[in-house]
Design a protein around this motif. Sequence first.
Motif, PDB file in Angstrom:
ATOM      1  N   CYS A  27       0.822  -1.214   0.000  1.00 20.43           N
ATOM      2  CA  CYS A  27       0.000   0.000   0.000  1.00 20.43           C
ATOM      3  C   CYS A  27       0.862   1.273   0.000  1.00 20.43           C
ATOM      4  O   CYS A  27       1.865   1.363   0.703  1.00 20.43           O
ATOM      5  N   ASN A  29      -0.292   4.166   0.901  1.00 26.63           N
ATOM      6  CA  ASN A  29      -0.738   5.057   1.966  1.00 26.63           C
ATOM      7  C   ASN A  29       0.318   5.074   3.069  1.00 26.63           C
ATOM      8  O   ASN A  29       0.595   4.045   3.679  1.00 26.63           O
ATOM      9  N   HIS A  32      -0.543   3.453   6.276  1.00 28.00           N
ATOM     10  CA  HIS A  32      -0.828   2.015   6.318  1.00 28.00           C
ATOM     11  C   HIS A  32       0.471   1.224   6.223  1.00 28.00           C
ATOM     12  O   HIS A  32       1.131   1.242   5.197  1.00 28.00           O
ATOM     13  N   CYS A  50      -6.413   0.103  -2.289  1.00 28.40           N
ATOM     14  CA  CYS A  50      -5.972  -0.810  -1.241  1.00 28.40           C
ATOM     15  C   CYS A  50      -7.203  -1.448  -0.593  1.00 28.40           C
ATOM     16  O   CYS A  50      -8.078  -0.738  -0.106  1.00 28.40           O
ATOM     17  N   CYS A  53      -7.087  -0.834   3.574  1.00 26.67           N
ATOM     18  CA  CYS A  53      -7.385   0.453   4.218  1.00 26.67           C
ATOM     19  C   CYS A  53      -8.276   1.357   3.369  1.00 26.67           C
ATOM     20  O   CYS A  53      -8.712   2.405   3.826  1.00 26.67           O
TER      21      CYS A  53
HETATM   22 ZN   LIG Z   1      -3.671   0.417   2.499  1.00 29.55          ZN
END
Ligand SMILES: [Zn+2]
Length: 292
Positions: A27, A29, A32, A50, A53
């Motif tokens: 991911c 992010n 995350h 993703c 998340c």
């Molecule tokens: Zn994620």
Amino acid sequence: MTEYVADLLKDKSIPFNVSGRDYLVKCLNPEHDDSNPSMRVDKTTGIFHCFACGYKGDLFKYFGILSNHTFIRVAKLKEKLAKLKIDRDGLTIPPVAIPYVRSFRGISQQTLERFEAFYLPGESKELKGFEDRIIFPIKDITGKIIAFQGRHTMSAGQPKYLFYPGGVQIFPFPAKLERGTKSIVLVEGIFDMLNCHDKGLTNAVCTFGTNSLEKETKNKLFPYKLQGVEKVFIMFDGDEAGRIAAKKIKPLVEQLELECEIITLEDDQDPGELSAEYIHSIRDYINNGNNS
Ligand SMILES: [Zn+2]
């Protein structure tokens, strides 16, 4: 099918697995901490999602690239990716480079070594056209190499100077000063700067010509002010162009609330050819000015 998405992932050093119509990556992010890849990236559009998340987006936009990539030619994109990579990591000296370990045109070996001069044993795929040149890595204030400048080793060799990459925005060099430096001496070319350093004027900074400095004086000199510089000496070439440029730049330097003084050289003199004696006298003048 295009491979823009795969190219981009590779370029960004993001490991991926193929999973049907998608790539599977960790991911993107930052919040995350994804230990098992849970993000799917569409192979052709670069749209990512993703499943752990919920983070979604467009891979091209994510890396600041136009999302309308379908129409971008591969070459153009690759160029862009290469530039992004350079912006992030800087350039690297080609592995075939050989350090330049002798003097060159009156500049001592020690000074050339200090500025990491090198040459190429033959043609290089990274630095095309740089054979027969003495090459210097041009670094930014963090030490990242942002460009190379190569000077032809033959007096008649053309062009005399070559930059890589072409069109790169270059700041005065060296960008990073020795700690405690209170003044800088602006000179036009890299060999002017090298000659000054070689003869003990180690606060000389080259502007790579006067034109770009005239346009971006504040941006280009502000980093020196941040490093504690209070005074700027302009010591351009002893010709009409140098004198005109110095006069234009002085008020721009003063706008940065830096003191500025022009050191006018005699006709046809340039800092690259000044003798050690002459450069010592300039250094003494500058130092005395700062102490009194
Ligand atoms: Zn994620």
